[in-house]
Design an enzyme around this catalytic site. Structure first.
Site, PDB file in Angstrom:
ATOM      1  CG  MET B   1      -1.887   0.896   1.048  1.00 30.87           C
ATOM      2  SD  MET B   1      -3.199   0.515   2.427  1.00 30.87           S
ATOM      3  CE  MET B   1      -4.145   1.177   2.455  1.00 30.87           C
ATOM      4  CG  ASP B   2       2.177   3.167   3.630  1.00 29.00           C
ATOM      5  OD1 ASP B   2       1.345   3.471   3.565  1.00 29.00           O
ATOM      6  OD2 ASP B   2       1.967   2.201   4.666  1.00 29.00           O
ATOM      7  CD  GLU B   3       6.052   5.993  -0.103  1.00 30.06           C
ATOM      8  OE1 GLU B   3       5.645   6.183  -1.174  1.00 30.06           O
ATOM      9  OE2 GLU B   3       6.053   5.816   1.417  1.00 30.06           O
ATOM     10  CB  VAL B   4       2.901   0.145  -3.891  1.00 29.64           C
ATOM     11  CG1 VAL B   4       2.675  -0.787  -5.320  1.00 29.64           C
ATOM     12  CG2 VAL B   4       4.694  -0.484  -3.333  1.00 29.64           C
ATOM     13  CE  LYS B  94      -0.830   1.782   6.900  1.00 24.34           C
ATOM     14  NZ  LYS B  94      -0.444   1.412   5.474  1.00 24.34           N
TER      15      LYS B  94
END
Lengths: 167, 167
Positions: B1-4, B94
């Site tokens: 999730m994060d950075e993608v 999230k």
């Protein structure tokens, strides 16, 4: 998690009695899902319990689950997986409950998911046989009132039987 | 999730600038993890951002991720997995973020985990190569400032390249 290490049925029956003055007994529940065991017009409010703050807080721990899992942790890599995605309000309470009662399982080994076919594991101990359908390992059915008539999978009736199987 | 699919670095740099009056640029970050790019005494407060209410709220969506995943959803069974277990306060944010920006991915296909070796999938698109070590499928490295020197895995630099690979 629910009906395997946490006794959510007890909370259900407690709240159901409080709100509808009906006491569900093991006889009512035998062979049925909770929502099948209650009057049709009670189903919607009962379903909503699962997304109510406090429902998953302080659930009773299933007998022997802590002692047996603690021993299994020495021999196996254990993950706790729970189908929490249907009830987003439950995330925090489920997480806290695990920290309180199963602190020997690292948080890295806790999984909140929906569809359990995403789990890469050798065994899945679960009360819902439908979770085994696309599971890549072997499903072990943990006895609960609603699954007593299911015959397709290896079954354990309690955590003592889990210990016999795995220890 | 994060950075993608979610740009958490932008929130980090924004809060870091607000709290420490330092502006992190891509040049500062190139080849480094965030915590390596800042003064040692800033590391603890920065780590705490991840467990602060609001950090994961309204994160920018990574360019083209929605359009490409929407197309991929027609051909593949997609799951969104995120290592949320280290930051329990992030669960709700999230989850809400995914409902807002990726509503075509059913909640049953969202996984909050810690150790991604528990995922049973053919591919894992991730910015952290360590998640590939025990992953049973193929890891595809999504370029991020901290992984530019990693050479062991197939790499995609952006979502257009994911589309070329999978569509």
């Amino acid at each position: 998690m629910d009906e395997v290490i946490a006794d959510a049925v007890q909370r259900f029956t407690e709240w159901y009695h409080r709100d509808f003055n009906v006491l569900l007994t093991p006889e009512h529940l035998h062979g049925k899902r909770l929502l099948e065991a209650v009057a049709p017009d009670h189903r919607k409010p009962l379903r909503e319990y699962l997304d109510t703050v406090g429902f998953f807080q302080d659930l009773p721990v299933m007998p022997d689950s802590q002692a047996v899992l603690r021993q299994m942790a020495d021999r196996y890599e254990l993950f706790i997986a729970t189908a929490a995605m249907g009830f987003p309000l439950s995330f925090g309470e489920k997480f806290e409950w695990l920290r309180t009662h199963f602190d020997f399982i690292p948080t890295s080994h806790v999984v909140f998911c929906g569809d359990k076919s995403i789990l890469n594991a050798d065994y899945l101990i679960d009360d819902n046989a439908y979770n085994f359908r696309d599971f890549r390992g072997e499903g072990i059915l943990f006895t609960s009132h609603h699954n007593v008539h299911e015959t397709q999978y290896r079954r354990v009736n309690n955590w003592k039987e889990v210990a016999e199987m795995f220890l």
